[in-house]
Motif scaffolding. Structure first.
Motif, PDB file in Angstrom:
ATOM      1  N   TRP A   1       0.829  -1.209   0.000  1.00 14.65           N
ATOM      2  CA  TRP A   1       0.000   0.000   0.000  1.00 14.65           C
ATOM      3  C   TRP A   1       0.861   1.256   0.000  1.00 14.65           C
ATOM      4  CZ3 TRP A   1      -4.497  -0.630  -1.805  1.00 14.65           C
ATOM      5  CH2 TRP A   1      -5.287  -1.751  -1.488  1.00 14.65           C
ATOM      6  N   HIS A   2       1.997   1.206   0.669  1.00 16.30           N
ATOM      7  CA  HIS A   2       2.942   2.337   0.639  1.00 16.30           C
ATOM      8  C   HIS A   2       3.384   2.587  -0.801  1.00 16.30           C
ATOM      9  CE1 HIS A   2       6.402   4.870   1.524  1.00 16.30           C
ATOM     10  NE2 HIS A   2       7.267   3.928   1.203  1.00 16.30           N
ATOM     11  N   THR A   3       3.706   1.508  -1.518  1.00 17.09           N
ATOM     12  CA  THR A   3       4.104   1.627  -2.922  1.00 17.09           C
ATOM     13  C   THR A   3       2.973   2.240  -3.746  1.00 17.09           C
ATOM     14  OG1 THR A   3       5.337  -0.426  -2.636  1.00 17.09           O
ATOM     15  CG2 THR A   3       5.059   0.361  -4.894  1.00 17.09           C
ATOM     16  N   ALA A   4       1.761   1.709  -3.553  1.00 20.60           N
ATOM     17  CA  ALA A   4       0.616   2.199  -4.334  1.00 20.60           C
ATOM     18  C   ALA A   4       0.386   3.681  -4.066  1.00 20.60           C
ATOM     19  CB  ALA A   4      -0.634   1.394  -3.970  1.00 20.60           C
ATOM     20  N   PHE A   5       0.431   4.061  -2.787  1.00 17.56           N
ATOM     21  CA  PHE A   5       0.142   5.447  -2.448  1.00 17.56           C
ATOM     22  C   PHE A   5       1.215   6.391  -2.988  1.00 17.56           C
ATOM     23  CE2 PHE A   5       0.014   9.202   0.285  1.00 17.56           C
ATOM     24  CZ  PHE A   5      -1.329   9.548   0.170  1.00 17.56           C
ATOM     25  N   MET A   6       2.476   5.981  -2.882  1.00 14.60           N
ATOM     26  CA  MET A   6       3.556   6.834  -3.398  1.00 14.60           C
ATOM     27  C   MET A   6       3.474   6.963  -4.917  1.00 14.60           C
ATOM     28  SD  MET A   6       5.253   8.406  -1.120  1.00 14.60           S
ATOM     29  CE  MET A   6       6.400   9.155  -2.270  1.00 14.60           C
ATOM     30  N   MET A   7       3.103   5.880  -5.598  1.00  8.38           N
ATOM     31  CA  MET A   7       2.987   5.946  -7.052  1.00  8.38           C
ATOM     32  C   MET A   7       1.888   6.923  -7.462  1.00  8.38           C
ATOM     33  SD  MET A   7       3.721   1.991  -8.129  1.00  8.38           S
ATOM     34  CE  MET A   7       3.237   2.140  -9.833  1.00  8.38           C
ATOM     35  N   LEU A   8       0.796   6.894  -6.723  1.00 13.06           N
ATOM     36  CA  LEU A   8      -0.313   7.812  -6.987  1.00 13.06           C
ATOM     37  C   LEU A   8       0.146   9.268  -6.794  1.00 13.06           C
ATOM     38  CD1 LEU A   8      -3.130   6.703  -7.596  1.00 13.06           C
ATOM     39  CD2 LEU A   8      -3.785   7.157  -5.235  1.00 13.06           C
ATOM     40  N   THR A   9       0.843   9.493  -5.689  1.00 10.04           N
ATOM     41  CA  THR A   9       1.330  10.841  -5.377  1.00 10.04           C
ATOM     42  C   THR A   9       2.294  11.326  -6.455  1.00 10.04           C
ATOM     43  OG1 THR A   9       1.154  10.259  -3.040  1.00 10.04           O
ATOM     44  CG2 THR A   9       2.413  12.222  -3.552  1.00 10.04           C
ATOM     45  N   ILE A  10       3.221  10.445  -6.842  1.00 13.70           N
ATOM     46  CA  ILE A  10       4.207  10.802  -7.863  1.00 13.70           C
ATOM     47  C   ILE A  10       3.508  11.114  -9.195  1.00 13.70           C
ATOM     48  CG2 ILE A  10       6.078   9.860  -9.308  1.00 13.70           C
ATOM     49  CD1 ILE A  10       7.003   8.302  -6.746  1.00 13.70           C
ATOM     50  N   ALA A  11       2.519  10.273  -9.549  1.00  9.06           N
ATOM     51  CA  ALA A  11       1.828  10.459 -10.833  1.00  9.06           C
ATOM     52  C   ALA A  11       1.178  11.844 -10.894  1.00  9.06           C
ATOM     53  CB  ALA A  11       0.773   9.375 -11.016  1.00  9.06           C
TER      54      ALA A  11
ATOM     55  N   ALA B   1      -8.160  12.923   1.497  1.00 10.83           N
ATOM     56  CA  ALA B   1      -7.565  13.955   2.337  1.00 10.83           C
ATOM     57  C   ALA B   1      -6.051  13.755   2.430  1.00 10.83           C
ATOM     58  CB  ALA B   1      -8.186  13.926   3.729  1.00 10.83           C
ATOM     59  N   ALA B   2      -5.637  12.501   2.613  1.00  8.34           N
ATOM     60  CA  ALA B   2      -4.212  12.205   2.738  1.00  8.34           C
ATOM     61  C   ALA B   2      -3.481  12.483   1.427  1.00  8.34           C
ATOM     62  CB  ALA B   2      -4.011  10.748   3.150  1.00  8.34           C
ATOM     63  N   LEU B   3      -4.129  12.158   0.310  1.00 10.46           N
ATOM     64  CA  LEU B   3      -3.469  12.295  -0.995  1.00 10.46           C
ATOM     65  C   LEU B   3      -3.145  13.752  -1.318  1.00 10.46           C
ATOM     66  CD1 LEU B   3      -2.473  10.747  -3.471  1.00 10.46           C
ATOM     67  CD2 LEU B   3      -4.753  11.000  -4.473  1.00 10.46           C
ATOM     68  N   THR B   4      -4.128  14.654  -1.119  1.00 15.19           N
ATOM     69  CA  THR B   4      -3.872  16.058  -1.463  1.00 15.19           C
ATOM     70  C   THR B   4      -2.830  16.690  -0.520  1.00 15.19           C
ATOM     71  OG1 THR B   4      -5.880  16.622  -0.242  1.00 15.19           O
ATOM     72  CG2 THR B   4      -6.044  16.543  -2.639  1.00 15.19           C
ATOM     73  N   SER B   5      -2.663  16.111   0.683  1.00 15.55           N
ATOM     74  CA  SER B   5      -1.601  16.595   1.570  1.00 15.55           C
ATOM     75  C   SER B   5      -0.246  16.025   1.160  1.00 15.55           C
ATOM     76  CB  SER B   5      -1.886  16.204   3.019  1.00 15.55           C
ATOM     77  OG  SER B   5      -3.057  16.815   3.475  1.00 15.55           O
ATOM     78  N   ALA B   6      -0.251  14.745   0.816  1.00 16.78           N
ATOM     79  CA  ALA B   6       0.996  14.090   0.400  1.00 16.78           C
ATOM     80  C   ALA B   6       1.572  14.776  -0.843  1.00 16.78           C
ATOM     81  CB  ALA B   6       0.743  12.615   0.125  1.00 16.78           C
TER      82      ALA B   6
END
Ligand code: PHE
Length: 466
Positions: free
Chosen positions: A155-165, A322-327
């Motif tokens: 999930w850390h990988t998935a979330f970071m990939m989303l943030t990077i994209a 909420a977490a994504l727009t902060s990340a």
């Protein structure tokens, strides 16, 4: 701002005032509002804690936010360049800029792990949620999620990939575009959940818990916690607002924008409480359950509720948004600095910084794998979220970043803008584009005196001096 060389990209810019407000609200509104604020309110007995938190936002947080946005807009640079432009070449004031970038790097590395839990809980909810599970099973679910290294890593990988994209897309087509979609969605979802909470039996009890001051429950430590959280929740002290301010056109009104962002952030935190506490009270649970309030108490309530799987999905998806727009904002600070300082292009800078943060977060994702499995939930959360210092990578980073880097960074920004920046540039930076020029002196007084005193109190608290 382009320097005219065709080897560099044009610096990004918001489409306008609302682009900035939505992106900055996305930056401010995060896990801090929906996960952390309700549980610290619960732990500190509600009412009076909330009142002090509100005072901290208005008197300390808001002046610092204005100082950050001002610095960013005036210089059109991310933190390091902004400090440099407003002082002299070779000045040591670039150091707080770099500390901010470091804070963004560190915070994102573990924030992504918590966001990963939110992703996992969204996934669980989609598959039918927690229906039929008893409280103990749900409690153990969180414990076993934390202890599962591969799951966390995934999930850390998935979330970071989303943030990077998203950050790859740039300021307007990435950061602003996603905030324009996710923020209204988040507001609507929260309102729907508020409607649900208002129908529950516990609403009146929750309302008076949140809003009637009760001095007996508030400790000295609680007062300082309210102050510290006002930094975290408004994303202050690491240059996120400097960076977002740097994408603003000079004609925009930063005074009213900062007020709107602070109000939105505060309202969302209060609404999150009004969603969580009625549900908690209706099902006879404790408001002071700590960090497990969202990941344990709430699923227990959902498990007993009609349509619980749907509500759980809405809630945890909201937490992810909420977490994504902060990340995004944390990655943007780091990327923007690398672009400004090295002339790497956005694509290269984003992939480089994103990958580095992802790698740095791996130990946090694996924090629960040794020595933690099988412990009681309370022990687990105490170990993860701060009471214990330096037990593992996860809590060491959280401790260092939240308790030290942000307050220190906020103090530096306040001192720099209030005492060091040229008076003419500061006044111009405040006044440009705003109708509220008559507030300049009041703002400067707060920034000069009240803010440093308040922040120093937080630091002394962290040092256990007071
Ligand atoms: N304000 C965010 C939250 O409430 C966290 C954050 C801190 C984001 C610092 C960016 C910079 O979750």
């Amino acid at each position: 701002m382009s320097d005219g060389l065709d080897t560099t990209e044009k610096r990004g810019q918001w489409s306008g005032r609302w682009g900035f407000i939505l992106a900055s609200s996305g930056c401010a509104i995060g896990l801090g509002n929906i996960w952390k604020f309700p549980y610290i309110t619960g732990e500190n007995g509600g009412g009076l804690f909330v009142l002090i938190y509100l005072a901290c936002i208005a008197l300390i947080g808001l002046p610092i936010m204005l100082a950050e946005v001002l610095l960013g807009r005036a210089t059109q640079k991310s933190p390091v360049g902004a400090y440099r432009d407003f002082s002299a070449k070779g000045s040591p004031w670039v150091i707080p800029g770099w500390i901010g970038v470091l804070a963004g790097f560190v915070i994102l590395s573990y924030y992504s792990v918590v966001a990963g839990w939110a992703l996992h809980y969204t996934w669980l909810s989609l598959q039918g949620g927690f229906a039929g599970m008893d409280a103990e099973t749900i409690g153990n679910t969180f414990g076993s999620v934390f202890a599962d290294g591969n799951l966390n890593l995934g999930w850390h990988t998935a979330f970071m990939m989303l943030t990077i994209a998203i950050v790859l897309g740039g300021v307007r087509d990435g950061v602003e575009r996603i905030a324009r979609i996710l923020m209204p969605l988040l507001f609507v979802m929260l309102l729907v959940l508020l409607g649900l909470a208002m129908q529950s039996d516990g609403f009146a009890e929750a309302f008076s818990f949140i809003f009637s001051p009760d001095a007996s429950k508030l400790t000295r430590a609680g007062v300082l916690e309210a102050l510290g959280h006002s930094f975290f929740t408004l994303s202050l002290g690491m240059g996120a607002m400097i960076t977002y301010g740097s994408y603003l056109k000079k004609k925009e009104d930063i005074v009213s924008a900062s007020v709107v962002i602070s109000i939105l952030d505060t309202v969302i935190a209060l609404v999150a409480c009004m969603v969580l506490f009625p549900i908690i009270f209706s099902y006879g649970m404790e408001p002071g359950a700590g960090p497990g309030l969202v990941f344990v108490s709430l699923p227990i309530a959902f498990s007993q509720m009609a349509g619980g799987a749907i509500w759980a999905t809405v809630f945890f998806a909201l937490l992810v948004f909420a977490a994504l727009t902060s990340a995004i904002s944390m990655l943007e600070v780091v990327v923007s600095t690398v672009i400004d300082e090295t002339r790497l292009r956005r694509t290269a800078a984003t992939l480089l910084c994103g990958t580095a943060i992802f790698l740095f977060g791996i130990p946090s994702a694996l924090s629960g794998t040794d020595g933690f499995a099988g412990k009681e939930f309370e022990d687990l959360t105490a170990g993860i979220f701060g009471e214990g210092k330096g037990k593992n990578w996860f809590d060491t980073f959280d401790y260092l970043a939240s308790n030290w880097l942000l307050p220190l960074g906020g103090l530096m920004i306040a001192l720099f803008v209030a005492w060091r920046a040229g008076a003419a540039a500061r006044e111009k930076g405040f006044n440009e584009g705003t109708r509220f020029q008559n507030l300049y002196v009041a703002w400067l007084m707060l920034l000069r005196y009240l803010v440093p005193i308040g922040v120093v109190a937080v630091l002394l608290h962290a040092l256990e001096v007071i």
